[in-house]
Scaffold this active site. Structure first.
Site, mmCIF file in Angstrom:
data_model
loop_
_atom_site.group_PDB
_atom_site.id
_atom_site.type_symbol
_atom_site.label_atom_id
_atom_site.label_comp_id
_atom_site.label_asym_id
_atom_site.label_seq_id
_atom_site.Cartn_x
_atom_site.Cartn_y
_atom_site.Cartn_z
ATOM 1 C CB SER A 143 -0.878 0.022 1.252
ATOM 2 O OG SER A 143 -1.515 1.279 1.391
ATOM 3 C CE1 TYR A 156 -3.904 -1.871 5.503
ATOM 4 C CE2 TYR A 156 -3.449 0.389 4.842
ATOM 5 C CZ TYR A 156 -3.756 -0.914 4.508
ATOM 6 O OH TYR A 156 -3.900 -1.285 3.198
HETATM 7 P P1 NDP Z 1 -11.655 -5.786 0.574
HETATM 8 O O1 NDP Z 1 -12.103 -5.562 1.985
HETATM 9 O O2 NDP Z 1 -12.640 -5.596 -0.515
HETATM 10 O O3 NDP Z 1 -11.025 -7.245 0.438
HETATM 11 C C1 NDP Z 1 -10.217 -7.800 1.427
HETATM 12 C C2 NDP Z 1 -10.106 -9.290 1.193
HETATM 13 O O4 NDP Z 1 -9.231 -9.829 2.196
HETATM 14 C C3 NDP Z 1 -11.436 -9.995 1.291
HETATM 15 O O5 NDP Z 1 -11.552 -10.911 0.239
HETATM 16 C C4 NDP Z 1 -11.342 -10.723 2.608
HETATM 17 O O6 NDP Z 1 -12.037 -11.953 2.505
HETATM 18 C C5 NDP Z 1 -9.851 -10.990 2.734
HETATM 19 N N1 NDP Z 1 -9.427 -11.215 4.093
HETATM 20 C C6 NDP Z 1 -9.405 -10.342 5.132
HETATM 21 N N2 NDP Z 1 -8.983 -10.944 6.241
HETATM 22 C C7 NDP Z 1 -8.722 -12.233 5.898
HETATM 23 C C8 NDP Z 1 -8.272 -13.361 6.617
HETATM 24 N N3 NDP Z 1 -7.975 -13.305 7.929
HETATM 25 N N4 NDP Z 1 -8.116 -14.531 5.960
HETATM 26 C C9 NDP Z 1 -8.395 -14.620 4.651
HETATM 27 N N5 NDP Z 1 -8.831 -13.592 3.916
HETATM 28 C C10 NDP Z 1 -9.002 -12.418 4.542
HETATM 29 O O7 NDP Z 1 -10.415 -4.795 0.375
HETATM 30 P P2 NDP Z 1 -9.401 -4.599 -0.844
HETATM 31 O O8 NDP Z 1 -9.726 -5.456 -1.960
HETATM 32 O O9 NDP Z 1 -9.304 -3.154 -1.077
HETATM 33 O O10 NDP Z 1 -8.063 -5.053 -0.131
HETATM 34 C C11 NDP Z 1 -7.198 -6.038 -0.661
HETATM 35 C C12 NDP Z 1 -5.781 -5.699 -0.263
HETATM 36 O O11 NDP Z 1 -5.428 -4.452 -0.821
HETATM 37 C C13 NDP Z 1 -5.541 -5.575 1.240
HETATM 38 O O12 NDP Z 1 -4.307 -6.178 1.556
HETATM 39 C C14 NDP Z 1 -5.463 -4.069 1.452
HETATM 40 O O13 NDP Z 1 -4.678 -3.729 2.564
HETATM 41 C C15 NDP Z 1 -4.814 -3.646 0.159
HETATM 42 N N6 NDP Z 1 -5.006 -2.249 -0.214
HETATM 43 C C16 NDP Z 1 -6.250 -1.714 -0.349
HETATM 44 C C17 NDP Z 1 -6.380 -0.390 -0.704
HETATM 45 C C18 NDP Z 1 -7.696 0.280 -0.806
HETATM 46 O O14 NDP Z 1 -7.744 1.528 -0.810
HETATM 47 N N7 NDP Z 1 -8.796 -0.452 -0.925
HETATM 48 C C19 NDP Z 1 -5.199 0.432 -1.015
HETATM 49 C C20 NDP Z 1 -3.939 -0.228 -0.794
HETATM 50 C C21 NDP Z 1 -3.859 -1.531 -0.437
HETATM 51 P P3 NDP Z 1 -12.932 -12.617 3.657
HETATM 52 O O15 NDP Z 1 -13.528 -11.503 4.469
HETATM 53 O O16 NDP Z 1 -13.942 -13.432 2.905
HETATM 54 O O17 NDP Z 1 -11.978 -13.466 4.419
HETATM 55 C C1 8X3 Z 2 -5.066 1.706 1.712
HETATM 56 C C2 8X3 Z 2 -4.662 3.016 1.151
HETATM 57 O O1 8X3 Z 2 -4.475 5.463 1.649
HETATM 58 O O2 8X3 Z 2 -6.371 4.287 2.598
HETATM 59 O O3 8X3 Z 2 -3.959 0.885 1.809
HETATM 60 O O4 8X3 Z 2 -4.174 3.914 3.497
HETATM 61 S S1 8X3 Z 2 -4.922 4.229 2.284
#
Ligand code: NDP
Ligand code: 8X3
Length: 258
Positions: A143, A156
């Protein structure tokens, strides 16, 4: 010798957002998929939607449960055992208040998921990726928060800094086997991420995305696809992607009023 015509992508957190978009992107290109996450119903729905295009295996698992991860990998059906690509995507943020008010349980959960969960899957799949050899790839979803401090980013952002350094360090070890490792670091992406972070408070989520053109999960999936499809000798070390609307802020200077 395994069948290299049908590369296998193993995606964690495939039940929503970026992980789900990656599932669709790689399916469109004919990849076999191993899709994981905790929400079984969503995995089944995704499997139903995609298996007319490509072979799909789903495993309901929590990445923090080391034994469940080990079982899921050990019991992969033979057609999915030769993993070409691992997308370590499962992750979450919890809370955005100041560090001094944070719930320690939230901190532990972020560390357990974003660090320990990612480490669990990586360690268990690396031998498979090494067996696959040149062209195999690990994409760790980091991220911008791993580089850029902001109020409420505390644990985070620190977990994502771990993801970045872990990616570089692992790359040092597996490169000689032709395995590539990338830290793919998105900025603001519209998914369930903020709803999870704000513990289901839709009003905060609506405000957060209002008037923006945030990245969509498919934008990041497209980058993941690009990284995986590069010639086998090319390793993108880190790729940071943000929407145009997300800019840096100036330094905040704290002044003494007296
Ligand atoms: P979502 O919340 O849409 O997706 C998160 C996914 O992670 C879900 O499929 C969830 O599945 C899974 N997950 C969470 N905890 C667990 C666990 N303990 N075991 C297995 N699976 C898990 O968010 P995003 O798609 O946005 O996030 C995906 C990644 O991208 C993350 O690592 C996030 O930190 C990163 N990210 C996101 C950003 C954003 O702005 N959205 C920006 C930068 C990075 P389930 O609940 O079914 O287990
Ligand atoms: C998620 C991006 O900017 O919300 O990883 O922290 S931010």
């Amino acid at each position: 010798m395994h069948d290299t015509r049908h590369p296998v992508a193993f995606i964690t957190g495939a039940t929503s957002g970026i992980g789900e978009a990656c599932a669709h992107r790689f399916a469109a290109a004919g990849w076999s998929l191993v899709l994981t996450g905790r929400r079984g119903e969503r995995l089944s729905a995704l499997q139903q939607a995609l298996e007319s295009q490509v072979p799909v295996h789903v495993a309901e698992l929590d990445v923090t449960d080391h034994e469940a991860v080990a079982d899921a990998i050990e019991s992969l059906p033979s057609a999915f055992r030769h993993v070409t690509l691992l997308i370590n995507n499962a992750g979450l943020a919890l809370g955005k208040g100041p560090a001094q008010d944070a719930d320690l349980a939230d901190w532990h959960r972020m560390i357990d998921t974003n660090i320990k969960g990612l480490v669990n899957v990586t360690r268990l799949l690396l031998p498979r990726l090494i067996e696959t050899g040149p062209g195999a790839t690990v994409i760790n979803i980091g991220s911008i928060a791993g580089h850029t401090p902001y109020p409420g980013g505390h644990v985070y952002g620190a977990t994502k800094a771990f993801v970045e350094q872990f990616s570089y360090n692992v790359r040092c070890d597996v490169g000689e086997h032709g395995v590539r490792v990338t830290d793919l670091a998105p900025g603001m992406t519209e998914s369930e991420f903020t709803l999870v972070r704000m513990k289901g408070d839709h009003s905060v989520v609506d405000d957060y995305y209002k008037g923006t053109q945030a990245l969509q999960p498919r934008d990041i999936a497209e980058q993941a696809f690009h990284i995986a499809m590069l010639p086998a000798h090319v390793n993108i070390t880190r790729l940071e992607v943000t929407p145009v609307c997300q800019q840096w802020a100036p330094f905040r200077i704290l002044r003494d009023d007296s």
